[in-house]
Design a protein around this motif. Sequence first.
Motif, short mmCIF file in Angstrom:
data_model
loop_
_atom_site.label_atom_id
_atom_site.label_comp_id
_atom_site.label_asym_id
_atom_site.label_seq_id
_atom_site.Cartn_x
_atom_site.Cartn_y
_atom_site.Cartn_z
N GLY A 81 0.81 -1.21 0.00
CA GLY A 81 0.00 0.00 0.00
C GLY A 81 0.84 1.26 0.00
O GLY A 81 0.55 2.23 -0.70
N MET A 84 2.14 1.72 -3.34
CA MET A 84 1.09 2.19 -4.26
C MET A 84 0.71 3.65 -4.04
O MET A 84 -0.04 4.21 -4.83
CB MET A 84 -0.15 1.30 -4.15
CG MET A 84 0.00 -0.04 -4.84
SD MET A 84 -1.52 -0.95 -4.92
CE MET A 84 -1.50 -1.77 -3.34
N LEU A 85 1.20 4.27 -2.97
CA LEU A 85 0.95 5.69 -2.81
C LEU A 85 1.67 6.49 -3.89
O LEU A 85 1.20 7.55 -4.31
CB LEU A 85 1.39 6.17 -1.42
CG LEU A 85 0.53 5.69 -0.26
CD1 LEU A 85 1.14 6.14 1.06
CD2 LEU A 85 -0.90 6.18 -0.38
N PRO A 88 0.97 3.37 -9.41
CA PRO A 88 -0.46 3.20 -9.68
C PRO A 88 -1.06 2.11 -8.80
O PRO A 88 -0.47 1.04 -8.62
CB PRO A 88 -0.51 2.79 -11.15
CG PRO A 88 0.80 3.19 -11.72
CD PRO A 88 1.79 3.17 -10.60
N GLY A 89 -2.21 2.39 -8.24
CA GLY A 89 -2.89 1.41 -7.41
C GLY A 89 -3.58 2.06 -6.23
O GLY A 89 -3.31 3.22 -5.90
N PRO A 90 -4.44 1.33 -5.59
CA PRO A 90 -5.21 1.86 -4.44
C PRO A 90 -4.39 1.79 -3.15
O PRO A 90 -4.58 0.89 -2.33
CB PRO A 90 -6.43 0.95 -4.39
CG PRO A 90 -5.93 -0.36 -4.92
CD PRO A 90 -4.89 -0.02 -5.96
N GLY A 91 -3.49 2.72 -2.96
CA GLY A 91 -2.57 2.69 -1.82
C GLY A 91 -3.25 2.71 -0.48
O GLY A 91 -2.98 1.88 0.39
N TRP A 92 -4.16 3.67 -0.26
CA TRP A 92 -4.81 3.79 1.05
C TRP A 92 -5.69 2.59 1.34
O TRP A 92 -5.78 2.14 2.48
CB TRP A 92 -5.61 5.09 1.15
CG TRP A 92 -4.71 6.27 1.30
CD1 TRP A 92 -4.48 7.26 0.39
CD2 TRP A 92 -3.89 6.57 2.43
NE1 TRP A 92 -3.56 8.15 0.89
CE2 TRP A 92 -3.19 7.76 2.14
CE3 TRP A 92 -3.67 5.96 3.65
CZ2 TRP A 92 -2.30 8.34 3.04
CZ3 TRP A 92 -2.78 6.54 4.54
CH2 TRP A 92 -2.11 7.71 4.22
N VAL A 93 -6.32 2.05 0.30
CA VAL A 93 -7.16 0.86 0.51
C VAL A 93 -6.30 -0.31 0.99
O VAL A 93 -6.67 -1.03 1.92
CB VAL A 93 -7.91 0.50 -0.80
CG1 VAL A 93 -8.64 -0.83 -0.66
CG2 VAL A 93 -8.88 1.60 -1.18
N ALA A 94 -5.14 -0.48 0.39
CA ALA A 94 -4.24 -1.56 0.79
C ALA A 94 -3.71 -1.34 2.21
O ALA A 94 -3.58 -2.30 2.99
CB ALA A 94 -3.09 -1.69 -0.20
#
Length: 169
Positions: A81, A84-85, A88-94
Amino acid sequence: MNTGSDRETNESAAGAAAGSAPTGPTAPTAPTAPDAPTGETAAEEAPHVSKAPAFIKARRSLHLSWQVGVFVVGLAVIGAGVAMLVLPGPGWVAIFAGLAIWATEFAWAHLVLRWTKRKVTEAAQKALDPKVRRRNIILTSAGLVIAGALVGFYLWKYGLVLPWDIKDQ
């Protein structure tokens, strides 16, 4: 250090709180004050109990291995996560998913996750306030106008040169 998954049992307090005898090891309950809150907040203050299967909680070494595994998996998800911050990607979700993984086993992570949920809910309620929404719309509009003016100035000053139209120098 309290990880929230102590093997000691407190059958009288846990049985009275749950209405029946506990089926597995539970963490000891803290004594309540005479002016302790009741209702929904009392349920939130219940001791954290490990979500490990009963056969794992039965042996201390196996349970410790389980906790190490949960910690490593949670750490890997949180590390992904954090990566991913900036990728690309859902950093906070992870990050929140990793925290939820830790919360299944550790009391401190459960408290942090509960605090985070409360703060996110408060922020969402605050964002729905008409004054805050109006301010956010005005600030966003002003930012877009400024960005548009800067892009327009750049294009006026230097023009638009596409990479495939560059002449050899």
